[in-house]
Design a protein around this motif. Sequence first.
Motif, short mmCIF file in Angstrom:
data_model
loop_
_atom_site.label_atom_id
_atom_site.label_comp_id
_atom_site.label_asym_id
_atom_site.label_seq_id
_atom_site.Cartn_x
_atom_site.Cartn_y
_atom_site.Cartn_z
N ALA A 48 1.04 -1.15 -0.06
CA ALA A 48 0.10 0.19 0.03
C ALA A 48 1.02 1.29 0.13
N ALA A 49 0.24 2.27 -0.64
CA ALA A 49 1.14 3.62 -0.50
C ALA A 49 0.04 4.62 -0.08
N ALA A 50 0.86 5.88 0.34
CA ALA A 50 0.00 6.95 0.92
C ALA A 50 -1.04 7.59 -0.04
N ALA A 72 1.65 -9.18 9.11
CA ALA A 72 2.55 -9.96 9.93
C ALA A 72 3.04 -8.89 11.25
N THR A 73 3.22 -7.50 10.81
CA THR A 73 3.57 -6.61 11.65
C THR A 73 2.41 -5.44 11.82
N THR A 74 2.80 -4.44 11.07
CA THR A 74 1.79 -3.19 11.16
C THR A 74 1.06 -2.95 9.93
N LEU A 75 -0.10 -2.95 9.66
CA LEU A 75 -1.19 -2.66 8.53
C LEU A 75 -0.73 -1.22 8.20
N PRO A 76 -1.09 -0.93 6.79
CA PRO A 76 -0.82 0.59 6.51
C PRO A 76 -1.78 1.50 7.24
N THR A 117 4.10 -1.60 7.81
CA THR A 117 5.34 -2.51 8.01
C THR A 117 5.36 -4.05 7.57
N GLY A 118 6.06 -4.57 7.23
CA GLY A 118 5.96 -6.27 6.98
C GLY A 118 5.03 -6.51 5.59
N ALA A 119 4.95 -7.75 5.63
CA ALA A 119 3.94 -8.36 4.59
C ALA A 119 2.55 -8.16 5.07
N HIS A 120 1.63 -7.72 4.07
CA HIS A 120 0.38 -7.45 4.44
C HIS A 120 -0.48 -8.69 3.33
N THR A 121 -1.67 -9.04 3.94
CA THR A 121 -2.56 -10.06 3.14
C THR A 121 -3.69 -9.39 2.99
#
Length: 191
Positions: A48-50, A72-76, A117-121
């Motif tokens: 994702a991007a801003a 796995a860590t922090t969503l956008p 951060t990390g991988a988003h699903t």
Amino acid sequence: MQFNNYKTDSASYTYTQGLSGISMDNANSFVVQYDITVTTPSAGVFTAAASNICTKAAHAMTTGLKVQVSSATTLPGGLSAATDYFVISLSANTFSLAASLADAQAGTAIDITDAGTGAHTITPTALAGGVLKMQESPNGTDWYDISGVTANITATVKALFQSTSKCGQVRPYLTMTAGQVSVQLTVNTKE
């Protein structure tokens, strides 16, 4: 007798809607064959991007598809886990997310403030059932259900319907709660 063959292109659908009507000009009877194929894409990794644009190669998601996201860590920034979102398909590889189906249809995206951060699903909601019914119209504006012509959609469906009624147009009407299907409709008429 003359036979005419009308076909609609296959298209994907994700919410309740009537498909385009098919003209039945001068037809004394008709046969409708419809093929419904479940096309809900599988879960996959996205970025994702801003700019509110998300990227997933060949995502195959249609505008209106209900999804959820996880990380796995922090969503956008702007997205939350265990929350239903609705896809706004931008291209074969990009999409935005909306807070409601109405927002998705209007192209109103959620404001994504950072990439996380990390991988988003992203996980599309599987087909939760639906109904296809046939409708007829004398003028292409006022639509009426054709009695006794419905198909429950829980998996891929092929069905055939015959009628000796004379009408101006026919169309399928889908009622869906979640998931994505592709519909191909073939109408043969007898004049």
